[in-house]
Design a protein around this motif. Sequence first.
Motif, PDB file in Angstrom:
ATOM      1  N   HIS A  67     -20.357   1.711  -8.002  1.00 55.03           N
ATOM      2  CA  HIS A  67     -21.041   2.767  -7.260  1.00 55.03           C
ATOM      3  C   HIS A  67     -22.363   3.149  -7.935  1.00 55.03           C
ATOM      4  CE1 HIS A  67     -20.195   6.655  -4.733  1.00 55.03           C
ATOM      5  NE2 HIS A  67     -21.313   6.059  -4.391  1.00 55.03           N
ATOM      6  N   HIS A 117     -26.946  10.646  -4.756  1.00 60.03           N
ATOM      7  CA  HIS A 117     -26.037  10.200  -5.821  1.00 60.03           C
ATOM      8  C   HIS A 117     -26.322  10.925  -7.132  1.00 60.03           C
ATOM      9  CE1 HIS A 117     -25.251   6.917  -2.930  1.00 60.03           C
ATOM     10  NE2 HIS A 117     -24.062   6.920  -3.485  1.00 60.03           N
ATOM     11  N   TRP A 165     -21.859  12.281   3.959  1.00 61.40           N
ATOM     12  CA  TRP A 165     -21.637  13.222   2.868  1.00 61.40           C
ATOM     13  C   TRP A 165     -21.204  14.575   3.436  1.00 61.40           C
ATOM     14  CZ3 TRP A 165     -23.169  11.952  -2.335  1.00 61.40           C
ATOM     15  CH2 TRP A 165     -23.771  10.696  -2.451  1.00 61.40           C
ATOM     16  N   ASP A 203     -19.479  12.283  -1.689  1.00 62.80           N
ATOM     17  CA  ASP A 203     -19.828  11.044  -1.003  1.00 62.80           C
ATOM     18  C   ASP A 203     -18.574  10.548  -0.287  1.00 62.80           C
ATOM     19  OD1 ASP A 203     -20.562   8.440  -0.336  1.00 62.80           O
ATOM     20  OD2 ASP A 203     -21.442   7.980  -2.296  1.00 62.80           O
ATOM     21  N   HIS A 207     -17.418   2.987   0.111  1.00 59.15           N
ATOM     22  CA  HIS A 207     -17.634   2.430  -1.239  1.00 59.15           C
ATOM     23  C   HIS A 207     -17.294   3.452  -2.330  1.00 59.15           C
ATOM     24  CE1 HIS A 207     -22.123   3.793  -0.915  1.00 59.15           C
ATOM     25  NE2 HIS A 207     -21.523   4.617  -1.760  1.00 59.15           N
TER      26      HIS A 207
HETATM   27 MN    MN Z   1     -22.351   6.250  -2.530  1.00 57.88          MN
END
Ligand code: MN
Length: 247
Positions: A67, A117, A165, A203, A207
């Motif tokens: 990630h 992120h 998100w 998130d 993934h």
């Molecule tokens: Mn992500």
Amino acid sequence: MKRRHFISLVGLGAAAACAPGAKSDSNKQEDKKALKTAPVSGHFFPALPYAYNALEPHIDVETMELHYDKHHRGYFKKFSAAIEDTSLETTAMRDVFAEVSKHGLAVRNNGGGYYNHMLFWENMSPEGGEPSARLLSHLVKNFKSFDAFKDAFFKAAKTRFGSGWAWLILTDDRELKIVSTANQDNPLMDVVETKGIPLLTIDVWEHAYYLNYQNKRGNYINAFWNVVNWKVVNKRFEKALKGEWLG
Ligand code: MN
């Protein structure tokens, strides 16, 4: 180290940051010099504030490695390429997002991926903590109880269709609200329905959880509460009350 990293995310340390990628070493040196005079400018790929395995068992080491090192770094590289030789190289992210509709999808998607992120890593920690008295009282005022706030956040994260998100934000009228955004959009962007200053985010792209939780997104969201860095959320809230936010 941790403190220094936090400062860099609030913008004060951005002047010492690396210039966007895809440049020769000599250009990088020149850009570094130029950026020293710019108070809130320049973009950099931040260090992860803890080890890859620090959030185990809630977030597994393999997920963290991929990630951070593949997904997040990829967004940063693509964002850097999209803004190369434009004025956005030295524009603070909040200003990029305030007019993101003018900058095209590469800036919107990769700039969002880069920035979101950073917020996400920062608002997690193995140490946990709890909301400050002031934040807690605002949460209770806006959501009736802390548990009701958690339920609403869970619901926003769980029901976000596809990738995106969930966010706790402080709006311009100083209300705490929970929103979710699609893809890599965030509540600072001029394209979203409800804008505000981000305080906490999760998130919910696959993934972020699929290796450990497969299709059970709800289990991942429940585990997330064990690693929320309330110290950072509290600091963001104090800054947001003054109309300030990260980077
Ligand atoms: Mn992500």
